[in-house]
Scaffold this motif. Structure first.
Motif, PDB file in Angstrom:
ATOM      1  N   HIS A  71       0.830  -1.240   0.149  1.00  0.00           N
ATOM      2  CA  HIS A  71      -0.001   0.030  -0.034  1.00  0.00           C
ATOM      3  C   HIS A  71       0.717   1.419  -0.066  1.00  0.00           C
ATOM      4  N   GLN A  72       1.934   1.121   0.810  1.00  0.00           N
ATOM      5  CA  GLN A  72       2.636   2.284   0.914  1.00  0.00           C
ATOM      6  C   GLN A  72       3.547   2.760  -0.563  1.00  0.00           C
ATOM      7  N   ARG A  73       3.854   1.638  -1.043  1.00  0.00           N
ATOM      8  CA  ARG A  73       4.706   1.839  -2.645  1.00  0.00           C
ATOM      9  C   ARG A  73       3.757   2.188  -3.533  1.00  0.00           C
ATOM     10  N   ALA A  74       2.307   1.877  -3.372  1.00  0.00           N
ATOM     11  CA  ALA A  74       1.512   2.464  -4.463  1.00  0.00           C
ATOM     12  C   ALA A  74       1.181   4.185  -4.293  1.00  0.00           C
ATOM     13  N   ARG A  75       1.466   4.726  -3.320  1.00  0.00           N
ATOM     14  CA  ARG A  75       1.083   6.012  -3.178  1.00  0.00           C
ATOM     15  C   ARG A  75       1.665   6.837  -4.385  1.00  0.00           C
ATOM     16  N   PRO A  76       2.985   6.423  -4.746  1.00  0.00           N
ATOM     17  CA  PRO A  76       3.400   7.596  -5.805  1.00  0.00           C
ATOM     18  C   PRO A  76       2.994   7.159  -7.121  1.00  0.00           C
ATOM     19  N   LEU A  77       2.277   6.179  -7.375  1.00  0.00           N
ATOM     20  CA  LEU A  77       1.987   5.596  -8.806  1.00  0.00           C
ATOM     21  C   LEU A  77       1.118   6.939  -9.362  1.00  0.00           C
ATOM     22  N   ARG A  78       1.402   7.022 -10.769  1.00  0.00           N
ATOM     23  CA  ARG A  78       0.779   8.023 -11.465  1.00  0.00           C
ATOM     24  C   ARG A  78       0.228   7.175 -12.880  1.00  0.00           C
ATOM     25  N   ALA A  79      -0.246   8.069 -13.790  1.00  0.00           N
ATOM     26  CA  ALA A  79      -0.861   7.416 -14.917  1.00  0.00           C
ATOM     27  C   ALA A  79       0.564   7.361 -15.990  1.00  0.00           C
ATOM     28  N   GLU A  80       0.483   6.036 -16.464  1.00  0.00           N
ATOM     29  CA  GLU A  80       1.516   5.614 -17.439  1.00  0.00           C
ATOM     30  C   GLU A  80       2.758   5.110 -16.908  1.00  0.00           C
ATOM     31  N   TRP A  81       2.690   4.956 -15.546  1.00  0.00           N
ATOM     32  CA  TRP A  81       3.921   4.276 -14.765  1.00  0.00           C
ATOM     33  C   TRP A  81       3.752   2.664 -15.199  1.00  0.00           C
ATOM     34  N   VAL A  82       4.725   2.094 -15.450  1.00  0.00           N
ATOM     35  CA  VAL A  82       4.865   0.476 -15.620  1.00  0.00           C
ATOM     36  C   VAL A  82       5.000   0.097 -14.550  1.00  0.00           C
ATOM     37  N   VAL A  83       4.331  -0.971 -14.389  1.00  0.00           N
ATOM     38  CA  VAL A  83       4.212  -1.667 -13.063  1.00  0.00           C
ATOM     39  C   VAL A  83       3.855  -3.403 -13.209  1.00  0.00           C
ATOM     40  N   ALA A  84       4.442  -3.798 -11.949  1.00  0.00           N
ATOM     41  CA  ALA A  84       3.887  -5.310 -12.155  1.00  0.00           C
ATOM     42  C   ALA A  84       3.340  -5.562 -10.724  1.00  0.00           C
ATOM     43  N   VAL A  85       2.259  -6.451 -10.669  1.00  0.00           N
ATOM     44  CA  VAL A  85       1.252  -6.636  -9.576  1.00  0.00           C
ATOM     45  C   VAL A  85       1.265  -8.086  -9.282  1.00  0.00           C
ATOM     46  N   ARG A  86       1.386  -8.588  -8.089  1.00  0.00           N
ATOM     47  CA  ARG A  86       0.656  -9.826  -7.692  1.00  0.00           C
ATOM     48  C   ARG A  86      -0.331  -9.769  -6.748  1.00  0.00           C
ATOM     49  N   GLY A  87      -1.253 -10.567  -6.771  1.00  0.00           N
ATOM     50  CA  GLY A  87      -2.288 -10.545  -6.036  1.00  0.00           C
ATOM     51  C   GLY A  87      -3.342 -11.431  -6.354  1.00  0.00           C
ATOM     52  N   GLU A  88      -4.315 -11.586  -5.627  1.00  0.00           N
ATOM     53  CA  GLU A  88      -5.466 -12.688  -5.515  1.00  0.00           C
ATOM     54  C   GLU A  88      -6.718 -11.894  -6.300  1.00  0.00           C
ATOM     55  N   VAL A  89      -7.263 -12.898  -7.099  1.00  0.00           N
ATOM     56  CA  VAL A  89      -8.467 -12.461  -7.882  1.00  0.00           C
ATOM     57  C   VAL A  89      -9.634 -12.470  -6.980  1.00  0.00           C
ATOM     58  N   ALA A  90     -10.351 -11.123  -7.124  1.00  0.00           N
ATOM     59  CA  ALA A  90     -11.510 -11.315  -6.084  1.00  0.00           C
ATOM     60  C   ALA A  90     -12.665 -10.634  -6.631  1.00  0.00           C
ATOM     61  N   PRO A  91     -13.915 -10.700  -6.223  1.00  0.00           N
ATOM     62  CA  PRO A  91     -15.112 -10.191  -6.841  1.00  0.00           C
ATOM     63  C   PRO A  91     -15.058  -8.766  -6.359  1.00  0.00           C
ATOM     64  N   ARG A  92     -15.576  -7.645  -7.129  1.00  0.00           N
ATOM     65  CA  ARG A  92     -15.910  -6.622  -6.414  1.00  0.00           C
ATOM     66  C   ARG A  92     -17.143  -6.444  -5.786  1.00  0.00           C
ATOM     67  N   LEU A  93     -17.118  -5.521  -4.795  1.00  0.00           N
ATOM     68  CA  LEU A  93     -18.319  -5.300  -3.818  1.00  0.00           C
ATOM     69  C   LEU A  93     -19.343  -5.284  -4.682  1.00  0.00           C
ATOM     70  N   GLU A  94     -20.564  -5.582  -4.143  1.00  0.00           N
ATOM     71  CA  GLU A  94     -21.987  -5.487  -4.842  1.00  0.00           C
ATOM     72  C   GLU A  94     -22.128  -3.973  -5.021  1.00  0.00           C
ATOM     73  N   GLY A  95     -22.850  -3.795  -6.240  1.00  0.00           N
ATOM     74  CA  GLY A  95     -22.904  -2.356  -6.704  1.00  0.00           C
ATOM     75  C   GLY A  95     -21.737  -1.499  -7.365  1.00  0.00           C
ATOM     76  N   GLN A  96     -20.666  -2.094  -7.028  1.00  0.00           N
ATOM     77  CA  GLN A  96     -19.405  -1.502  -7.666  1.00  0.00           C
ATOM     78  C   GLN A  96     -18.786  -1.848  -8.911  1.00  0.00           C
ATOM     79  N   GLU A  97     -19.833  -2.941  -9.528  1.00  0.00           N
ATOM     80  CA  GLU A  97     -19.168  -3.761 -11.003  1.00  0.00           C
ATOM     81  C   GLU A  97     -19.478  -2.655 -11.900  1.00  0.00           C
ATOM     82  N   ASN A  98     -18.556  -3.077 -13.039  1.00  0.00           N
ATOM     83  CA  ASN A  98     -18.379  -2.163 -14.260  1.00  0.00           C
ATOM     84  C   ASN A  98     -19.100  -3.046 -15.388  1.00  0.00           C
ATOM     85  N   PRO A  99     -19.990  -2.795 -15.764  1.00  0.00           N
ATOM     86  CA  PRO A  99     -20.691  -3.825 -16.653  1.00  0.00           C
ATOM     87  C   PRO A  99     -20.167  -3.551 -18.179  1.00  0.00           C
ATOM     88  N   ASP A 100     -19.440  -2.261 -18.326  1.00  0.00           N
ATOM     89  CA  ASP A 100     -18.790  -1.802 -19.483  1.00  0.00           C
ATOM     90  C   ASP A 100     -17.475  -2.788 -19.717  1.00  0.00           C
TER      91      ASP A 100
END
Length: 601
Positions: A71-100
């Motif tokens: 979380h701390q390392r993510a604070r400086p992130l800005r548009a078009e930075w190139v990053v690698a992320v590891r994590g777990e696939v999870a469902p979004r909270l109900e009502g926060q889905e993006n159908p598009d």
């Protein structure tokens, strides 16, 4: 917090899949994603980014309860930075889905983050609406290519090229590369010349097309050749022209016109079915050049709408309208078009604008007739008897509510003006059916046309096109009446390709050069190698070239071929990205034996 001066490397990290490839079935899995930060939202306790690569994007959430360090390392992130992320696939909270989004029901709960590279603030936003001039976007074309919609055009281009190759490979064609450094030969446009360092004072030319080489391959017995090839022409540019362009080029031995045309018809059917899921009816209709000009005023007619040209010269000659009568006496024709059900939409000002348009095409004026229930409304009505009025109305198949537009001039001028007017009206009045695709073949072109400026004959296609056998006798008596065994493929009013049956007889080829004013000495200098090849058993052969950039532009629905070329040039033939063309240093010029004249003094 991560050291802002440190740029990470991949190390042992391996991407598991693309950002847009995640699906609900993968919920609970651990994944490694890599890409660009498309957008960032900092809610204080939670940081969200949309991570983008060419497959799409997915939401990544940095939660201190999952990993405070991440979380701390993510604070400086800005548009078009190139990053690698590891994590777990999870469902979004109900009502926060993006159908598009295909990934709109998912998010990645990040446990590890690597910054692979930072980015300065782009000169225009990559995500969202286009907010920059074309010049700026071409200068930073690599940023514009990050836009999903722009990338999709290039992906579609790749798909179309792949389908072309698959189709031709199945039909026995052999992909053969032909030289880029070749001899300068006249083919209608200026050549791009390349100086030779080894042979100072001599130049190669970049090919305007592989025309002679593909004919040589037929003489060599290859039977069926193709190539998706780059071509180069130094000509005045416009939206649908580039100094370097791509064409699907092919040649076949022992064929007639229909054999070549059937190959391309099959190719169009397969491309539209496989790429657009559209069925193209075959056989594609055929119009002769004469029919196309007389009915539509152009050799590349758009058949998606009506408004065919009607000749009323015989009727106009019996009227009292002096403009028409004097024009006919001078050998002119009186022709027009009818615009169905649109008479009420044109005010006098609007009709004057139409007259201005045809005058730009060289005609002297435009007569208009609004067909009403009780007859004509027109400034020329008083010059026509009731019987002539009825006959002309019938000739145009006009009914009340229609607008008839008529010009009187030399036939070629009148046809050109009405052809341009027809297209303008179809666009202005929205008469073109949405989603319609209409192919047509144009055949039996003239062999030659007369160049008024240079006072000589020129080939309508190129000097290697064969005349109809029955027209060979006309070459001496009336060459302008001779027809070429040429054919163009037109789609929605745009020529997308053309070809011909070639001359395979040495004596006939020399005859064509003679008609074109190419002396025996000049022919030997420019085409000697090819004329020599014709002495050694050249088979009857023919071929065609398809404008690949133009076809892709039509199939993807964009307005300019520049949009389907990865790194296009501007209309002044410059590249804002690389600043080409550019000057070279004197040492390089001396090595090539070249001096530059500024044209001053």
């Amino acid at each position: 917090m991560e050291d802002k001066g440190h740029i990470g490397t991949l190390g042992d990290w391996k991407r598991t899949l693309g950002c847009g490839e995640l699906r609900p079935s993968q919920i609970g899995e651990s994944v490694t994603l890599m890409g660009w930060v498309n957008a960032r939202r900092d809610l204080g306790n939670l940081i969200f980014i949309d991570l983008r690569d060419r497959t799409g994007l997915v939401q990544v959430v940095f939660d201190p309860q999952v990993s405070s360090g991440c979380h701390q390392r993510a604070r400086p992130l800005r548009a078009e930075w190139v990053v690698a992320v590891r994590g777990e696939v999870a469902p979004r909270l109900e009502g926060q889905e993006n159908p598009d989004l295909p990934t709109g029901a998912l998010e990645i709960r990040a446990s590890e983050l690597k910054v692979l590279n930072r980015a300065e603030t782009p000169p225009f936003q990559v995500d969202g609406a286009v907010d920059a001039s074309e010049a700026l976007r071409l200068k930073y074309r690599y940023l514009e290519l990050r836009r999903p919609q722009v990338f999709e055009l290039l992906r579609k281009r790749h798909l179309i090229a792949s389908k072309v190759r698959e189709y031709l490979n199945r039909r026995g064609f052999i992909d053969v590369e032909t030289p880029f450094l070749t001899k300068s030969t006249p083919e209608g446009a200026r050549d791009y010349l390349v100086p030779s360092r080894v042979n100072k004072g001599k130049f190669y030319a970049l090919p305007q097309s592989p025309q002679l080489f593909k004919q040589l391959l037929m003489i060599a017995g290859f039977d069926r050749y193709y190539q998706i090839v780059r071509c180069f022409r130094d000509e005045d540019l416009r939206a649908d022209r580039q100094p370097e362009f791509t064409q699907v080029d092919l040649e076949m031995a022992f064929v007639r016109e229909r054999d070549v045309m059937e190959i391309f018809e099959g190719l169009m059917v397969e491309l539209f079915r496989e790429v657009l899921n559209i069925e193209i009816p075959t056989p594609i209709p055929i119009l002769t050049y004469k029919e196309g000009m007389e009915r539509f005023g152009t050799d590349r007619p758009d058949l998606r709408f009506g408004m065919e040209i009607v000749d009323i010269t015989d009727l106009a000659a019996r009227s009292g309208f002096r403009v028409f009568k004097h024009a006919i006496e001078r050998g002119s024709k009186v022709k027009g078009i009818v615009v169905k059900d649109k008479a009420s939409q044109f005010s006098r000002k609007g009709l004057d604008e139409l007259e201005g348009l045809v005058k730009e095409q060289g005609v002297r004026g435009l007569a208009w007739i609004k067909v009403l229930e009780d007859g004509w409304q027109s400034p020329v009505k008083k010059f026509f008897s009731p019987e002539l009025t009825r006959q002309i109305t019938e000739k145009f198949q006009a009914t009340p509510g229609d607008l008839v537009l008529v010009v009187a001039d030399q036939e070629a001028v009148a046809l050109r003006a009405l052809g341009a007017l027809r297209v303008h009206l179809a666009q202005h009045l929205d008469l073109v059916p949405q989603g319609a695709w209409q192919f047509v073949w144009i055949t039996e072109f003239p062999m030659f046309e007369y160049n008024e400026e240079d006072q000589r004959l020129e080939p309508v296609h190129h000097p290697f096109t064969s005349p109809f056998e029955e027209d060979i006798a006309l070459l001496d008596q009336a060459p302008l009446k001779a027809r070429a065994r040429a054919y163009d493929l037109v789609l929605n009013g745009t020529e997308i390709g053309g070809g011909s049956i070639r001359i395979h007889n040495l004596a006939l080829q020399q005859k064509i050069f003679e008609i074109l004013g190419i002396s025996e000495k000049e022919a030997h200098s420019k085409f000697g190698f090819f004329l020599e090849a014709l002495r050694y058993g050249a088979p009857p052969h023919g071929g065609m070239a398809l404008g690949f950039d133009r076809l892709v532009a039509l199939m993807t629905g964009v307005r300019s071929i520049r949009e389907v070329i990865a790194f296009p040039k501007t209309t002044s033939a410059t590249c804002p990205l690389t600043d080409a063309p550019s000057r070279v240093d004197e040492a390089q010029l001396r090595e090539l034996g070249i001096s530059i004249s500024t044209g001053e003094g």
